[in-house]
Design an enzyme around this catalytic site. Structure first.
Site, mmCIF file in Angstrom:
data_model
loop_
_atom_site.group_PDB
_atom_site.id
_atom_site.type_symbol
_atom_site.label_atom_id
_atom_site.label_comp_id
_atom_site.label_asym_id
_atom_site.label_seq_id
_atom_site.Cartn_x
_atom_site.Cartn_y
_atom_site.Cartn_z
ATOM 1 C CB THR A 44 -0.775 0.351 1.626
ATOM 2 O OG1 THR A 44 -1.453 -0.867 1.232
ATOM 3 C CG2 THR A 44 -2.249 1.354 1.083
ATOM 4 C CE LYS A 85 -4.639 -1.455 1.283
ATOM 5 N NZ LYS A 85 -5.248 -2.296 2.221
ATOM 6 C CE LYS A 118 1.631 1.843 5.387
ATOM 7 N NZ LYS A 118 1.634 0.733 4.214
HETATM 8 P P1 NAP Z 1 4.822 -6.938 7.530
HETATM 9 O O1 NAP Z 1 4.539 -7.638 7.825
HETATM 10 O O2 NAP Z 1 5.801 -5.462 8.313
HETATM 11 O O3 NAP Z 1 6.600 -6.754 6.250
HETATM 12 C C1 NAP Z 1 7.079 -5.562 5.800
HETATM 13 C C2 NAP Z 1 7.724 -6.280 4.646
HETATM 14 O O4 NAP Z 1 9.049 -5.180 4.052
HETATM 15 C C3 NAP Z 1 9.018 -7.111 5.579
HETATM 16 O O5 NAP Z 1 9.453 -8.444 4.762
HETATM 17 C C4 NAP Z 1 10.497 -6.047 5.402
HETATM 18 O O6 NAP Z 1 11.922 -6.996 4.900
HETATM 19 C C5 NAP Z 1 10.465 -5.410 4.479
HETATM 20 N N1 NAP Z 1 11.174 -4.013 4.432
HETATM 21 C C6 NAP Z 1 10.710 -2.815 4.960
HETATM 22 N N2 NAP Z 1 11.450 -1.745 4.839
HETATM 23 C C7 NAP Z 1 12.403 -2.334 3.648
HETATM 24 C C8 NAP Z 1 13.338 -2.283 3.315
HETATM 25 N N3 NAP Z 1 13.750 -0.876 3.612
HETATM 26 N N4 NAP Z 1 14.119 -2.988 1.880
HETATM 27 C C9 NAP Z 1 13.575 -4.230 1.885
HETATM 28 N N5 NAP Z 1 12.845 -5.141 1.822
HETATM 29 C C10 NAP Z 1 12.042 -4.168 3.734
HETATM 30 O O7 NAP Z 1 4.231 -5.911 6.597
HETATM 31 P P2 NAP Z 1 2.404 -6.075 5.690
HETATM 32 O O8 NAP Z 1 1.667 -6.792 7.266
HETATM 33 O O9 NAP Z 1 3.298 -7.886 5.511
HETATM 34 O O10 NAP Z 1 2.457 -5.484 5.017
HETATM 35 C C11 NAP Z 1 3.002 -4.952 3.916
HETATM 36 C C12 NAP Z 1 2.203 -4.014 3.124
HETATM 37 O O11 NAP Z 1 0.681 -4.140 2.871
HETATM 38 C C13 NAP Z 1 2.018 -2.260 3.503
HETATM 39 O O12 NAP Z 1 2.317 -1.699 3.027
HETATM 40 C C14 NAP Z 1 0.681 -2.814 4.332
HETATM 41 O O13 NAP Z 1 -0.037 -1.511 4.588
HETATM 42 C C15 NAP Z 1 -0.153 -3.668 3.714
HETATM 43 N N6 NAP Z 1 -1.085 -4.242 4.207
HETATM 44 C C16 NAP Z 1 -1.467 -5.154 4.617
HETATM 45 C C17 NAP Z 1 -2.331 -5.600 5.055
HETATM 46 C C18 NAP Z 1 -2.436 -6.518 6.679
HETATM 47 O O14 NAP Z 1 -2.783 -6.932 7.030
HETATM 48 N N7 NAP Z 1 -1.164 -6.670 6.991
HETATM 49 C C19 NAP Z 1 -3.160 -5.747 4.894
HETATM 50 C C20 NAP Z 1 -3.028 -4.926 3.621
HETATM 51 C C21 NAP Z 1 -2.233 -4.521 3.081
HETATM 52 P P3 NAP Z 1 12.296 -7.744 7.172
HETATM 53 O O15 NAP Z 1 11.749 -8.141 7.202
HETATM 54 O O16 NAP Z 1 13.338 -7.609 6.429
HETATM 55 O O17 NAP Z 1 11.732 -6.004 7.996
#
Ligand code: NAP
Length: 287
Positions: A98, A173, A241
């Site tokens: 997102t 989104k 965010k």
């Molecule tokens: P998350 O669990 O916090 O995972 C974030 C991922 O991004 C991890 O793999 C992290 O790597 C990687 N990352 C962060 N900074 C980075 C960088 N500078 N370089 C390389 N990798 C990096 O997040 P999530 O919940 O999966 O969400 C991911 C996205 O989907 C977000 O944009 C969120 O808003 C969106 N989203 C989430 C949900 C939900 O329910 N969780 C639903 C819809 C949409 P590391 O493991 O090394 O930290």
């Protein structure tokens, strides 16, 4: 089964579940995560690990990213040692994170410069729909790239919608997450108000869920509220965010400012950023 090679960068709460479904569907999946320990489960499930982003894009036909925010996505798409560092004309990059519509437009233009194809495909739905392959996928970019990716979206979600050119998926989104934030804060405030007047959480949630005000997100969060336990599915820091991105994209409706203020305070003053967004109730019970 198609012999497409699929790359996946970003194995957080969402990316791990989504990439696992592509492996289960029989695709040849290669994974890269900044913290290598998070690759382990998918390697056990049959994915191959690659050493860096250059190898990921070089060895795959289509590469997905599912990363925390705009900065992370821009870093991973960088031209020095990221997805855009080599010569890979014709390949398709799909960002499912997102991010701001402006970021999606920027990535689209950058890919075009490298003769690569790009679509954004952020998702509505959290970890459970990601595990179940029932996400709703909001696509912006070219129809040709959408058609190429559609069979993969059919594995990841129950619906993919083509919404227009670059930025359209991200705009949709941000709009749906505004409604998500309103639902969560409204639920928290309603339960706390009822409790102040002697109505238990259990009874109030039964009234909501059995009546016309009940909905999918409230049903999903009901166990958390009753048990006062907020294991992270969608981290509270991410709704902050998204509400900020929505504001930057022009959202200025009456509820939008107090909503952003509440979730920002829950993160900055109550330290709830890494808990599930439903934990906003813990912040609200103190104010
Ligand atoms: P998350 O669990 O916090 O995972 C974030 C991922 O991004 C991890 O793999 C992290 O790597 C990687 N990352 C962060 N900074 C980075 C960088 N500078 N370089 C390389 N990798 C990096 O997040 P999530 O919940 O999966 O969400 C991911 C996205 O989907 C977000 O944009 C969120 O808003 C969106 N989203 C989430 C949900 C939900 O329910 N969780 C639903 C819809 C949409 P590391 O493991 O090394 O930290």
């Amino acid at each position: 089964m198609s012999n497409l090679k699929i790359g996946w960068a970003g194995l957080g709460n969402m990316g791990t579940a989504m990439a696992a479904n592509l492996i289960k569907a029989g695709y040849d999946v290669r994974v890269f995560n900044r913290s290598k320990d998070k690759e382990k489960d998918l390697i056990e499930a049959g994915a191959q690990s690659v050493k860096d982003l250059t190898e990921l894009v070089h060895s795959c036909d289509i590469v997905f990213t599912m990363l925390s925010d705009d900065n992370a996505v821009k870093e991973v798409y960088n031209e020095t040692n990221g997805l855009l560092s080599g010569e890979n004309p014709g390949k398709l990059l799909i960002d499912m994170s997102t991010v701001a519509p402006e970021t999606s437009k920027y990535l689209s233009a950058l890919c075009e410069k490298h003769k690569m194809n790009f679509i954004e495909a952020p998702v509505s739905g959290s970890v459970k729909p990601a595990q179940d392959g029932t996400l709703i996928i909001l696509v912006g970019g070219t129809t040709e790239s959408y058609e190429k990716a559609k069979s993969l979206f059919d594995v990841l979600g129950k619906l993919s919608l083509y919404l227009g050119g670059a930025g359209a998926g991200s705009s949709a989104k941000l709009a749906i997450n505004y409604l998500l934030g309103i639902n969560i804060q409204a639920l928290a405030e309603t339960v706390l108000f009822a409790e102040q007047n002697g109505i238990s959480k259990e009874n109030m949630l039964a009234i909501i869920n059995e009546g016309a005000c009940g909905n999918g997100i409230i049903r999903l969060k009901t166990p958390s509220v009753i048990n006062d336990s907020y294991p992270v599915a969608f981290a509270l820091k991410y709704i902050v965010k998204d509400l900020k991105l929505a504001k930057e994209a022009g959202l200025s409706s009456p509820l939008s400012a107090p909503l952003l203020n509440t979730f920002s305070a829950a993160m900055n003053e109550s330290g709830l950023g890494d808990q599930d967004l439903m934990a906003v109730i813990k912040h609200l019970e103190k104010v």
